[in-house]
Design a protein around this motif. Structure first.
Motif, PDB file in Angstrom:
ATOM      1  N   PRO A  72      10.063   1.633   2.365  1.00 30.71           N
ATOM      2  CA  PRO A  72       9.331   0.635   3.139  1.00 30.71           C
ATOM      3  C   PRO A  72       8.985   1.100   4.558  1.00 30.71           C
ATOM      4  O   PRO A  72       8.329   0.370   5.289  1.00 30.71           O
ATOM      5  N   SER A  75       4.088   1.054   4.797  1.00 33.78           N
ATOM      6  CA  SER A  75       3.588   0.023   3.894  1.00 33.78           C
ATOM      7  C   SER A  75       2.088  -0.111   4.074  1.00 33.78           C
ATOM      8  O   SER A  75       1.529   0.324   5.073  1.00 33.78           O
ATOM      9  N   GLY A  97       6.798  -5.606  -9.943  1.00 34.66           N
ATOM     10  CA  GLY A  97       7.391  -5.212  -8.661  1.00 34.66           C
ATOM     11  C   GLY A  97       8.491  -6.156  -8.216  1.00 34.66           C
ATOM     12  O   GLY A  97       9.014  -6.945  -9.007  1.00 34.66           O
ATOM     13  N   LYS A 106       7.287  -4.874  -3.034  1.00 39.03           N
ATOM     14  CA  LYS A 106       7.240  -3.492  -3.519  1.00 39.03           C
ATOM     15  C   LYS A 106       6.624  -3.554  -4.910  1.00 39.03           C
ATOM     16  O   LYS A 106       7.107  -4.296  -5.774  1.00 39.03           O
ATOM     17  N   GLY A 110       6.633   1.438  -6.549  1.00 47.41           N
ATOM     18  CA  GLY A 110       7.504   1.645  -5.394  1.00 47.41           C
ATOM     19  C   GLY A 110       6.802   1.588  -4.058  1.00 47.41           C
ATOM     20  O   GLY A 110       7.430   1.751  -3.016  1.00 47.41           O
ATOM     21  N   SER A 112       5.210  -0.134  -0.882  1.00 50.37           N
ATOM     22  CA  SER A 112       5.427  -1.385  -0.154  1.00 50.37           C
ATOM     23  C   SER A 112       4.108  -1.915   0.394  1.00 50.37           C
ATOM     24  O   SER A 112       3.292  -1.152   0.913  1.00 50.37           O
TER      25      SER A 112
END
Length: 157
Positions: A72, A75, A97, A106, A110, A112
């Motif tokens: 994260p 993003s 997600g 997410k 994967g 963000s």
């Protein structure tokens, strides 16, 4: 062609991700696909990278292997002008997600995302610190952001 474009590192599913993202957003397209040649390092004909565009923003999806994963710490921020837009992007990107607090999620790859109403920035930058504080407090209690609730907190209602 823009000067700077994000390159997203995937482990064998770059093409799937590019098609997923271009299916979520309007004005999107797959621009090109590069495949491994005899020179490798992957099997000849397999996808090396996919260049795609979302709403005029160029991205590259690279099949770089298992060495790195998304965090994260970076993003993708989606500006939304309405609750309908928030709901649409949220629901589509969340498919497979995980939701997070404050409008973050997410996706199944994967990556963000922040799904945020444009009005939130105006409320949080208001010179009236009480309005901004109420808005921040309301936002911190949300997972998917709700414009009506944020505006209610902003007004002190």
């Amino acid at each position: 062609m823009q000067k700077i474009a994000p390159c997203l590192w995937f482990d064998g599913n770059a093409e799937e991700a590019a098609h997923f993202y271009t299916g979520v957003f309007g004005r999107s397209r797959i621009a090109s696909t590069m495949r491994y040649s005899d020179a490798g390092p992957g099997p000849k004909g397999d996808v090396l990278a996919v260049t795609f565009e979302i709403e005029g923003q160029e991205f590259m999806a690279l099949n770089g292997g298992p060495n790195f994963t998304f965090t994260p710490a970076i993003s993708l921020f989606v500006h939304c002008s309405s609750q309908e837009e928030i709901d649409s992007y949220w629901n589509r990107l969340l498919d497979g997600g995980t939701p997070w607090q404050c409008g973050w999620l997410k996706d199944r790859f994967g990556v963000s995302w922040q799904i945020v109403p444009d009005a939130l920035g105006d409320m949080l930058r208001d010179p009236d610190s009480a309005k901004a504080s109420r808005t921040m407090k309301a936002m911190m209690q949300m997972v998917k952001l709700d414009i009506a609730q944020l505006e209610q907190a902003y007004r002190g209602a």
